[in-house]
Design a protein around this motif. Structure first.
Motif, PDB file in Angstrom:
ATOM      1  N   ASP A  41       0.845  -1.266   0.085  1.00 23.99           N
ATOM      2  CA  ASP A  41       0.096  -0.057  -0.048  1.00 23.99           C
ATOM      3  C   ASP A  41       0.803   1.312  -0.019  1.00 23.99           C
ATOM      4  N   GLN A  42       1.989   1.342   1.033  1.00 18.66           N
ATOM      5  CA  GLN A  42       2.926   2.554   0.683  1.00 18.66           C
ATOM      6  C   GLN A  42       3.337   2.534  -0.720  1.00 18.66           C
ATOM      7  N   LEU A  43       3.848   1.282  -1.096  1.00 22.27           N
ATOM      8  CA  LEU A  43       4.362   1.467  -2.587  1.00 22.27           C
ATOM      9  C   LEU A  43       3.375   2.340  -3.747  1.00 22.27           C
ATOM     10  N   PHE A  44       1.945   1.817  -3.359  1.00 18.28           N
ATOM     11  CA  PHE A  44       0.930   2.137  -4.397  1.00 18.28           C
ATOM     12  C   PHE A  44       0.790   3.782  -4.044  1.00 18.28           C
ATOM     13  N   GLN A  45       0.550   4.287  -2.799  1.00 18.19           N
ATOM     14  CA  GLN A  45       0.422   5.490  -2.531  1.00 18.19           C
ATOM     15  C   GLN A  45       1.306   6.601  -3.103  1.00 18.19           C
ATOM     16  N   GLU A  46       2.701   6.025  -2.827  1.00 18.22           N
ATOM     17  CA  GLU A  46       3.723   6.963  -3.207  1.00 18.22           C
ATOM     18  C   GLU A  46       4.009   7.053  -4.580  1.00 18.22           C
ATOM     19  N   MET A  47       3.784   6.081  -5.429  1.00 21.65           N
ATOM     20  CA  MET A  47       3.983   5.818  -6.888  1.00 21.65           C
ATOM     21  C   MET A  47       2.677   6.694  -7.459  1.00 21.65           C
ATOM     22  N   LYS A  48       1.560   6.699  -6.882  1.00 26.64           N
ATOM     23  CA  LYS A  48       0.460   7.416  -7.143  1.00 26.64           C
ATOM     24  C   LYS A  48       0.596   8.906  -7.213  1.00 26.64           C
ATOM     25  N   ARG A  49       1.242   9.256  -6.087  1.00 25.39           N
ATOM     26  CA  ARG A  49       1.717  10.700  -5.847  1.00 25.39           C
ATOM     27  C   ARG A  49       2.843  11.071  -6.921  1.00 25.39           C
ATOM     28  N   LEU A  50       3.876  10.385  -7.303  1.00 31.24           N
ATOM     29  CA  LEU A  50       4.906  10.489  -8.033  1.00 31.24           C
ATOM     30  C   LEU A  50       4.132  10.899  -9.579  1.00 31.24           C
ATOM     31  N   ALA A  51       3.244   9.824  -9.810  1.00 33.47           N
ATOM     32  CA  ALA A  51       2.640   9.803 -11.182  1.00 33.47           C
ATOM     33  C   ALA A  51       1.863  11.075 -11.204  1.00 33.47           C
ATOM     34  N   ARG A  52       1.143  11.617 -10.295  1.00 42.76           N
ATOM     35  CA  ARG A  52       0.536  12.734 -10.375  1.00 42.76           C
ATOM     36  C   ARG A  52       1.207  13.890 -10.833  1.00 42.76           C
ATOM     37  N   GLU A  53       2.691  14.222 -10.346  1.00 39.58           N
ATOM     38  CA  GLU A  53       3.507  15.242 -10.702  1.00 39.58           C
ATOM     39  C   GLU A  53       3.997  15.129 -12.116  1.00 39.58           C
ATOM     40  N   LEU A  54       3.635  14.217 -12.846  1.00 37.87           N
ATOM     41  CA  LEU A  54       4.018  13.935 -14.283  1.00 37.87           C
ATOM     42  C   LEU A  54       3.025  14.892 -15.196  1.00 37.87           C
ATOM     43  N   PRO A  55       3.782  15.444 -16.182  1.00 39.40           N
ATOM     44  CA  PRO A  55       2.538  16.108 -17.144  1.00 39.40           C
ATOM     45  C   PRO A  55       1.436  15.471 -17.607  1.00 39.40           C
ATOM     46  N   GLN A  56       0.198  15.866 -17.205  1.00 43.71           N
ATOM     47  CA  GLN A  56      -0.994  15.346 -17.166  1.00 43.71           C
ATOM     48  C   GLN A  56      -1.249  13.982 -16.665  1.00 43.71           C
ATOM     49  N   GLY A  57      -0.277  13.662 -15.635  1.00 50.72           N
ATOM     50  CA  GLY A  57      -0.398  12.648 -14.666  1.00 50.72           C
ATOM     51  C   GLY A  57      -1.427  12.576 -13.858  1.00 50.72           C
ATOM     52  N   GLU A  58      -2.486  13.552 -13.908  1.00 53.51           N
ATOM     53  CA  GLU A  58      -3.674  13.345 -13.097  1.00 53.51           C
ATOM     54  C   GLU A  58      -4.690  12.242 -13.896  1.00 53.51           C
ATOM     55  N   GLN A  59      -4.360  11.971 -15.182  1.00 52.94           N
ATOM     56  CA  GLN A  59      -4.926  11.090 -16.017  1.00 52.94           C
ATOM     57  C   GLN A  59      -4.538   9.675 -15.906  1.00 52.94           C
ATOM     58  N   ALA A  60      -3.491   9.277 -15.103  1.00 51.01           N
ATOM     59  CA  ALA A  60      -3.248   7.882 -14.997  1.00 51.01           C
ATOM     60  C   ALA A  60      -4.146   7.405 -14.122  1.00 51.01           C
ATOM     61  N   LEU A  61      -4.451   6.250 -14.556  1.00 53.61           N
ATOM     62  CA  LEU A  61      -5.585   5.216 -13.565  1.00 53.61           C
ATOM     63  C   LEU A  61      -5.014   4.656 -12.478  1.00 53.61           C
ATOM     64  N   ASP A  62      -5.540   4.731 -11.272  1.00 52.63           N
ATOM     65  CA  ASP A  62      -5.273   4.006 -10.342  1.00 52.63           C
ATOM     66  C   ASP A  62      -4.912   2.581 -10.459  1.00 52.63           C
ATOM     67  N   THR A  63      -5.912   1.931 -11.186  1.00 56.37           N
ATOM     68  CA  THR A  63      -5.769   0.508 -11.481  1.00 56.37           C
ATOM     69  C   THR A  63      -4.546   0.174 -12.121  1.00 56.37           C
TER      70      THR A  63
END
Length: 291
Positions: A127-149
């Motif tokens: 879970d810690q891996l997923f939460q931190e990777m999700k945060r890092l993904a959101r920092e990418l250009p248009q990263g908010e479009q990356a699906l959690d799944t």
């Protein structure tokens, strides 16, 4: 103009890179530039269509093939060097080389890039891996479009690829495992994963030299501390701590490839030749032939 998306999650058809896939793909591409045309290459590779697509994806991530719709697929310079010198990926240098290619492929294997270059936890659970990777993904250009799944699927595959086989109750004879578990970059204890420095006996000094030449391609020097922390450096990609990195740098200094300047407490690493990262690969394989 909208900023272009620079990430890709879940491009692997849910399959991690397995033992034997790259050499199977190397021989198939060498034999037929249209290998992936009919049924995604499933018939030629002897696997299902989704698995064939995954093999092609991982070969692209490893930078050993390139392709166009008109000309089909072909081996890159790196792919050709591996095909000619170690097509079965039996040498530790080749395995590390493929690992580093994947871990640097920010736009194609985004989760792998983030995990090895940006993820800062030394010990973590899923879970810690997923939460931190999700945060890092959101920092990418248009990263908010990356699906959690999709992010979660990539996190799962990273653990399955790099966690040692013996710690995951696998039959050591089973072929559905990844060769990257042998690198020793992750340790598993119950539900916790820990990043580890690999066994240095299985990490050739030329691998550190290769990454150095990549970093020094556009400059003549770099801070030693940066080599431990910057993206795509040996500290990040190879899991090296300071003491081990210094040992490798001393070996390269003895070979007169670099100079380490320790003036005023600011350790700087300087290159002593115009060698490229590709030159390092060629030199390594040539040296193996002479042994």
């Amino acid at each position: 103009m909208a900023e272009k998306s620079t990430f890709r999650f879940k491009g692997h058809e849910t399959f991690f890179l397995r033992e034997g896939w790259l050499n199977k793909g190397l021989f198939a591409v060498k034999a037929d530039a249209r290998v992936f045309t009919d049924n995604y290459g499933a018939d030629a590779l002897g696997v299902g269509p989704n698995m064939a697509k995954s093999i092609r994806y991982w070969m692209r991530c490893a930078a050993i093939i390139d392709d166009t719709s008109r000309n089909g697929v072909w081996l890159t310079e790196l792919g050709t060097l591996i095909y000619e010198n170690d097509p079965y990926i039996e040498d530790w240098f080749t395995l590390w080389l493929v690992h580093c290619q994947i871990a640097q492929r920010k736009e194609l294997a985004t989760a792998w890039y983030l995990f090895f270059n940006r993820f800062s936890y030394e010990e973590f659970d899923k879970d810690q891996l997923f939460q931190e990777m999700k945060r890092l993904a959101r920092e990418l250009p248009q990263g908010e479009q990356a699906l959690d799944t999709s992010i979660a699927a990539d996190c799962d595959l990273i653990l399955r690829m790099y966690a040692p086989v013996e710690n995951r109750n696998h039959n050591p004879e089973e072929k559905n495992v990844s060769p990257f578990g042998k690198l020793g970059l992750l340790k598993v204890s119950g539900t916790l994963y820990e990043r580890k420095q690999p066994d240095l006996n299985h990490l050739p000094v030329e691998m550190v030299e290769y990454l150095l030449m990549e970093l020094l391609e556009t400059r003549d020097s770099i801070y030693l501390e940066d080599l431990l922390t910057i993206p795509q450096g040996p500290g990040r990609l190879l899991g090296l701590k300071r003491t081990a990195l210094m040992e490798y740098l001393e070996k390269l200094e003895e070979r007169e490839i670099i100079t380490v300047n320790r003036t005023a407490g600011l350790d700087m690493v300087y290159r002593k030749n115009k060698e490229t990262s590709v030159d390092v690969i060629k030199k390594y394989y040539e040296s193996r032939k002479k042994e």
